[in-house]
Enzyme design. Sequence first.
Site, PDB file in Angstrom:
ATOM      1  N   THR A 112      12.597  10.432 -20.781  1.00 51.39           N
ATOM      2  CA  THR A 112      11.417   9.997 -21.622  1.00 51.39           C
ATOM      3  C   THR A 112      11.787   9.114 -22.711  1.00 51.39           C
ATOM      4  O   THR A 112      12.670   9.424 -23.564  1.00 51.39           O
ATOM      5  CB  THR A 112      10.847  11.343 -22.269  1.00 51.39           C
TER       6      THR A 112
ATOM      7  N   ALA B  28      -4.224  30.267 -27.778  1.00 51.87           N
ATOM      8  CA  ALA B  28      -3.728  30.097 -29.251  1.00 51.87           C
ATOM      9  C   ALA B  28      -2.379  31.003 -29.373  1.00 51.87           C
ATOM     10  O   ALA B  28      -2.105  32.012 -28.818  1.00 51.87           O
ATOM     11  CB  ALA B  28      -4.678  30.609 -30.183  1.00 51.87           C
TER      12      ALA B  28
ATOM     13  N   CYS C 153      10.300  19.115 -25.533  1.00 54.46           N
ATOM     14  CA  CYS C 153       9.607  17.945 -25.372  1.00 54.46           C
ATOM     15  C   CYS C 153       8.359  17.676 -26.212  1.00 54.46           C
ATOM     16  O   CYS C 153       8.499  16.525 -26.501  1.00 54.46           O
ATOM     17  CB  CYS C 153       8.968  18.101 -23.953  1.00 54.46           C
TER      18      CYS C 153
HETATM   19  C1  UGA Z   1       6.027  19.847 -21.297  1.00 55.76           C
HETATM   20  C2  UGA Z   1       4.943  19.466 -20.376  1.00 55.76           C
HETATM   21  O1  UGA Z   1       4.124  20.615 -19.941  1.00 55.76           O
HETATM   22  C3  UGA Z   1       5.456  18.582 -19.181  1.00 55.76           C
HETATM   23  O2  UGA Z   1       4.359  18.231 -18.241  1.00 55.76           O
HETATM   24  C4  UGA Z   1       6.475  17.602 -19.451  1.00 55.76           C
HETATM   25  O3  UGA Z   1       6.979  17.144 -18.339  1.00 55.76           O
HETATM   26  C5  UGA Z   1       7.644  18.234 -20.277  1.00 55.76           C
HETATM   27  O4  UGA Z   1       6.914  18.749 -21.509  1.00 55.76           O
HETATM   28  C6  UGA Z   1       8.406  17.210 -20.586  1.00 55.76           C
HETATM   29  O5  UGA Z   1       8.107  16.229 -21.340  1.00 55.76           O
HETATM   30  O6  UGA Z   1       9.636  17.262 -20.137  1.00 55.76           O
HETATM   31  P1  UGA Z   1       7.450  22.156 -21.242  1.00 55.76           P
HETATM   32  O7  UGA Z   1       7.928  21.598 -22.653  1.00 55.76           O
HETATM   33  O8  UGA Z   1       8.501  22.536 -20.479  1.00 55.76           O
HETATM   34  O9  UGA Z   1       6.762  21.119 -20.568  1.00 55.76           O
HETATM   35  O10 UGA Z   1       6.508  23.410 -21.518  1.00 55.76           O
HETATM   36  P2  UGA Z   1       4.844  23.531 -21.637  1.00 55.76           P
HETATM   37  O11 UGA Z   1       4.785  24.576 -20.672  1.00 55.76           O
HETATM   38  O12 UGA Z   1       4.114  22.275 -21.737  1.00 55.76           O
HETATM   39  O13 UGA Z   1       5.027  24.509 -22.965  1.00 55.76           O
HETATM   40  C7  UGA Z   1       5.175  23.538 -24.292  1.00 55.76           C
HETATM   41  C8  UGA Z   1       5.035  24.681 -25.681  1.00 55.76           C
HETATM   42  O14 UGA Z   1       3.482  24.699 -25.642  1.00 55.76           O
HETATM   43  C9  UGA Z   1       5.459  26.087 -25.404  1.00 55.76           C
HETATM   44  O15 UGA Z   1       6.309  26.530 -26.580  1.00 55.76           O
HETATM   45  C10 UGA Z   1       4.461  26.990 -25.151  1.00 55.76           C
HETATM   46  O16 UGA Z   1       4.395  28.205 -25.567  1.00 55.76           O
HETATM   47  C11 UGA Z   1       3.486  26.243 -25.625  1.00 55.76           C
HETATM   48  N1  UGA Z   1       1.743  26.342 -25.379  1.00 55.76           N
HETATM   49  C12 UGA Z   1       1.715  26.032 -24.045  1.00 55.76           C
HETATM   50  C13 UGA Z   1       0.905  27.041 -26.216  1.00 55.76           C
HETATM   51  O17 UGA Z   1       1.378  27.330 -27.157  1.00 55.76           O
HETATM   52  N2  UGA Z   1      -0.440  27.245 -25.425  1.00 55.76           N
HETATM   53  C14 UGA Z   1      -0.741  26.643 -24.331  1.00 55.76           C
HETATM   54  O18 UGA Z   1      -1.827  27.077 -24.141  1.00 55.76           O
HETATM   55  C15 UGA Z   1       0.354  25.994 -23.862  1.00 55.76           C
END
Ligand code: UGA
Length: 461
Positions: A121, A272, A280
């Site tokens: 990235t 939430a 990321c």
């Molecule tokens: C994120 C993106 O979703 C991927 O598409 C991307 O490829 C990746 O970053 C990257 O750039 O490598 P990731 O960091 O693995 O993926 O995790 P997510 O599932 O997106 O969650 C990120 C954070 O958001 C977590 O702490 C999760 O708990 C939080 N989250 C997620 C919330 O607080 N609420 C939600 O509704 C969804």
Amino acid sequence: MDISVIGTGHVGLVTAACLAHVGHKVWGHDSDMAKMDALLSGKMPIYEPYLEEIVHKNVEEGRLHFTKSFEEAVRAGSVIFICVGTPPKENGEADLSAVERVSRRIAEISDDYKVVVEKSTVPVETGIWIAKTLMFFKRPGARFDVVSNPEFTREGMAVFDFLHPDRIVVGLASPEEADAERIMREIYSPIIHGTFPCPIHGRDCKRSDVPFLVTDIKSAELIKHASNSFLAMKISFINAIADICDKVGADIREVARGIGLDHRIGPHFLRAGIGFGGFCFPKDLRAFIRISEKLGVKLTILEEVERINERRIDVAVGKIRDLLWILEGKQVGVLGLSFKPDTDDVRFSPALSLARRLILEGAKVKGYDPKAGAFAKMEMERFLASNSLQVDSFEIVESPYMAALGSDLLVVATEWDEFLSLSWERIRGSMRRPAIFDGRNFLDGGMLRELGFEYVGMGVP
Ligand code: UGA
């Protein structure tokens, strides 16, 4: 195709394993020799569902190789994926020195045609710098095409996301790169058409063809940063609305359901809680803000997304204070320490930010996580030492029940499925005071209240 993958972290190892799995011959290399030793002896440096199985299978079947030699890896592939880290610098900018170093060394070694794929990235315009670097250091006879091919895999879902993407984006450094476009299409052809044995669903998991989007290289780079920022914005948005729900006694889960049913908004990323973390979103958001500033555009909207996220821990601590009054001398069990479920990654984990704050306020924390205990312990030991805090302020325990035992409060900081099937009667009986702060709105608050717990969530009545 013969493919080299430079960098075998979360992105590189998944890329290498999945590309081998769909039929290519892949060589993986990392400059971290401890990681190489682990991989060469069959051990996984990270936990990711299905990864170990497909790495072992493809090594055994001769499609996936690991080598300690950068030169061997580069010579082996006609396509080279750069998957090295781009960690944040002090000022939030992405540190691209590893990308530059690898590009230069690829140029110094190669003497034929190679497609160099930027998978790490990176900020917009990095691809142009990679192309310039390759041109500058290239040997006689060498020719390079540079493409950007951002990854959209989530940790904990990375193998699934790689093999079943919503889209594949390929950005070309120049419109003349017809060979590179054809080669990238060929590499991804099994994934586009679903013609590979899926390690997750078995053989029959073909969906409709995956969109293959060809753009210029800068647009592809922007798609990555803009996607992550948009998703982070959704989370901060719903968290801000959760605070309003708290003020008036509304339920953020109902609000999220109601707005998510509008297909223009969609139901995802509207949970939430105590905020987003991981390696990321926080870092990409910062890097995007920095690069935009440099380009003369102020992304104040993303600055607010960051601010809202940083305030989540204050909101959580406020709620915990409302439950416990004084934190000094209290024992708090924290369930879930990774930045989200199904991963052992604790980088920028909101769960650990909360644990740190509780300790600074004088509480003792007993933390439990199904996978991330060891990494959390290391991280917290560093924190305790650098703040001259007592080493027994934080302890990793082996089960949720041990985290609850004798505690004044149990916090759900990361929503691991196993927390849904705990014996809450047993937990209630073992706590000093039966109180639960659910930082992810994950548990059934009604049931817990009936059992005699005090239950508080984020934006839920
Ligand atoms: C994120 C993106 O979703 C991927 O598409 C991307 O490829 C990746 O970053 C990257 O750039 O490598 P990731 O960091 O693995 O993926 O995790 P997510 O599932 O997106 O969650 C990120 C954070 O958001 C977590 O702490 C999760 O708990 C939080 N989250 C997620 C919330 O607080 N609420 C939600 O509704 C969804």
